[in-house]
Design an enzyme around this catalytic site. Structure first.
Site, PDB file in Angstrom:
ATOM      1  N   PRO A   1       0.850  -1.197   0.000  1.00  0.00           N
ATOM      2  CA  PRO A   1       0.000   0.000   0.000  1.00  0.00           C
ATOM      3  C   PRO A   1       0.885   1.246   0.000  1.00  0.00           C
ATOM      4  O   PRO A   1       2.109   1.134   0.097  1.00  0.00           O
ATOM      5  CB  PRO A   1      -0.724  -0.111   1.339  1.00  0.00           C
ATOM      6  CG  PRO A   1       0.308  -0.739   2.247  1.00  0.00           C
ATOM      7  CD  PRO A   1       1.128  -1.664   1.375  1.00  0.00           C
TER       8      PRO A   1
ATOM      9  N   ALA B   1      -4.852   4.724   3.941  1.00  0.00           N
ATOM     10  CA  ALA B   1      -4.177   3.729   3.105  1.00  0.00           C
ATOM     11  C   ALA B   1      -5.198   2.823   2.447  1.00  0.00           C
ATOM     12  O   ALA B   1      -6.360   2.785   2.855  1.00  0.00           O
ATOM     13  CB  ALA B   1      -3.228   2.899   3.961  1.00  0.00           C
ATOM     14  N   ASN B   2      -4.756   2.094   1.431  1.00  0.00           N
ATOM     15  CA  ASN B   2      -5.556   1.012   0.866  1.00  0.00           C
ATOM     16  C   ASN B   2      -5.182  -0.277   1.588  1.00  0.00           C
ATOM     17  O   ASN B   2      -4.066  -0.412   2.075  1.00  0.00           O
ATOM     18  CB  ASN B   2      -5.233   0.827  -0.616  1.00  0.00           C
ATOM     19  CG  ASN B   2      -5.866   1.873  -1.492  1.00  0.00           C
ATOM     20  OD1 ASN B   2      -6.152   2.973  -1.049  1.00  0.00           O
ATOM     21  ND2 ASN B   2      -6.072   1.539  -2.735  1.00  0.00           N
ATOM     22  N   ARG B   3      -6.089  -1.221   1.582  1.00  0.00           N
ATOM     23  CA  ARG B   3      -5.800  -2.541   2.120  1.00  0.00           C
ATOM     24  C   ARG B   3      -4.897  -3.287   1.141  1.00  0.00           C
ATOM     25  O   ARG B   3      -5.274  -3.479  -0.009  1.00  0.00           O
ATOM     26  CB  ARG B   3      -7.106  -3.317   2.208  1.00  0.00           C
ATOM     27  CG  ARG B   3      -7.490  -3.735   3.559  1.00  0.00           C
ATOM     28  CD  ARG B   3      -8.794  -4.511   3.494  1.00  0.00           C
ATOM     29  NE  ARG B   3      -9.846  -3.782   4.185  1.00  0.00           N
ATOM     30  CZ  ARG B   3      -9.879  -3.593   5.499  1.00  0.00           C
ATOM     31  NH1 ARG B   3      -8.931  -4.057   6.285  1.00  0.00           N
ATOM     32  NH2 ARG B   3     -10.871  -2.931   6.049  1.00  0.00           N
ATOM     33  N   SER B   4      -3.727  -3.665   1.563  1.00  0.00           N
ATOM     34  CA  SER B   4      -2.836  -4.470   0.720  1.00  0.00           C
ATOM     35  C   SER B   4      -1.800  -5.122   1.602  1.00  0.00           C
ATOM     36  O   SER B   4      -1.135  -4.456   2.393  1.00  0.00           O
ATOM     37  CB  SER B   4      -2.141  -3.582  -0.322  1.00  0.00           C
ATOM     38  OG  SER B   4      -1.065  -4.285  -0.917  1.00  0.00           O
TER      39      SER B   4
END
Ligand code: C5P
Length: 220
Positions: free
Chosen positions: A19, A31-34
């Site tokens: 992310p 943030a993005n989920r990654s």
């Protein structure tokens, strides 16, 4: 430097992963989920075929594989700069889950609960790293993007390939019911100029291996 011999010996391949974290203040971020799982597997598979891999990663759960040229970043702006510094490359794989927006009014000091109401965040658009590399003078011979969709996967990913100007899109359905997000398996469709190729559901490591082999083939 590559320790292995293989079909990608002498090739420099750039991989983005994980992310990005966009600060709200010194202790908070969006943030993005990654997890970084798919990007890490891809880097490892490319290494195993002999490539020299520059691995530009945001703060991910998975440790970066041994043997890559590691560049750790936090934000999308930093990722763009790291990617541009890593070029030229023979191929580039954009597996990072980049935040689309950053906080334009990020605070220098921790925002306090001071009774003066709730903070209001303003957003600014982040650079599209994949699109910018594809439009740039140093576009690698093969550029691969990812499309995480929750509906109309092939249709959306095909449009995305055109919009971004990349060669291939690895598309997948990340609806919560699939268990793909954060899981160890993936169910992907490879979108290229030639159309859509659906791969059977398999481990992320196997997706990475198959993708690396296809990349080796395409680079010749
Ligand atoms: O537009 P979307 O985020 O769905 O596109 C996904 C693809 O674009 C992925 O390959 C991702 O790594 C890349 N991307 C990027 N920079 C952004 C947004 C996405 O490189 N700001």
């Amino acid at each position: 430097t590559a320790v292995n011999d293989g079909p990608l010996k002498g090739r420099h391949i750039l991989v983005t992963s994980g992310p990005t974290h966009e600060p709200i203040d010194p202790v908070r971020y969006i943030a993005n989920r990654s997890s970084g799982a798919q990007g890490t597997s891809i880097a490892r598979a490319l290494l195993s075929l002999g490539a020299q891999v520059t691995f530009v990663t945001g703060p991910a759960d998975k440790a970066a594989p041994m043997g890559v040229d590691l560049v750790e970043v936090q934000t999308a702006d930093q990722m763009l700069e790291a990617v541009n510094s890593a070029l030229p490359a023979d191929a580039a794989i954009f597996a990072a889950a980049v935040a689309d927006w950053r906080v334009a009014n990020a605070a220098d000091q921790k925002i306090k609960k001071d009774g003066n109401g709730l903070p209001v965040l303003e957003f600014a658009e982040n650079p599209d790293i994949l699109a910018s590399v594809c439009a740039g003078k140093q576009k690698p011979k093969l550029v691969v993007g990812f499309a995480a969709e929750t509906q109309n996967v092939i249709e959306n990913a095909t449009a995305k390939r055109k919009r971004k100007g990349c060669d291939w899109i690895v598309a997948n359905d990340v609806s919560p019911s699939t268990g793909i997000m954060g899981g160890s398996e993936n169910d992907v469709t490879l979108i290229s100029e030639d159309g859509a190729e659906n791969w059977p559901r398999m481990g992320k490591d196997q997706v990475a291996q198959r993708l690396a082999e296809k990349i080796a083939e395409a680079l010749g």
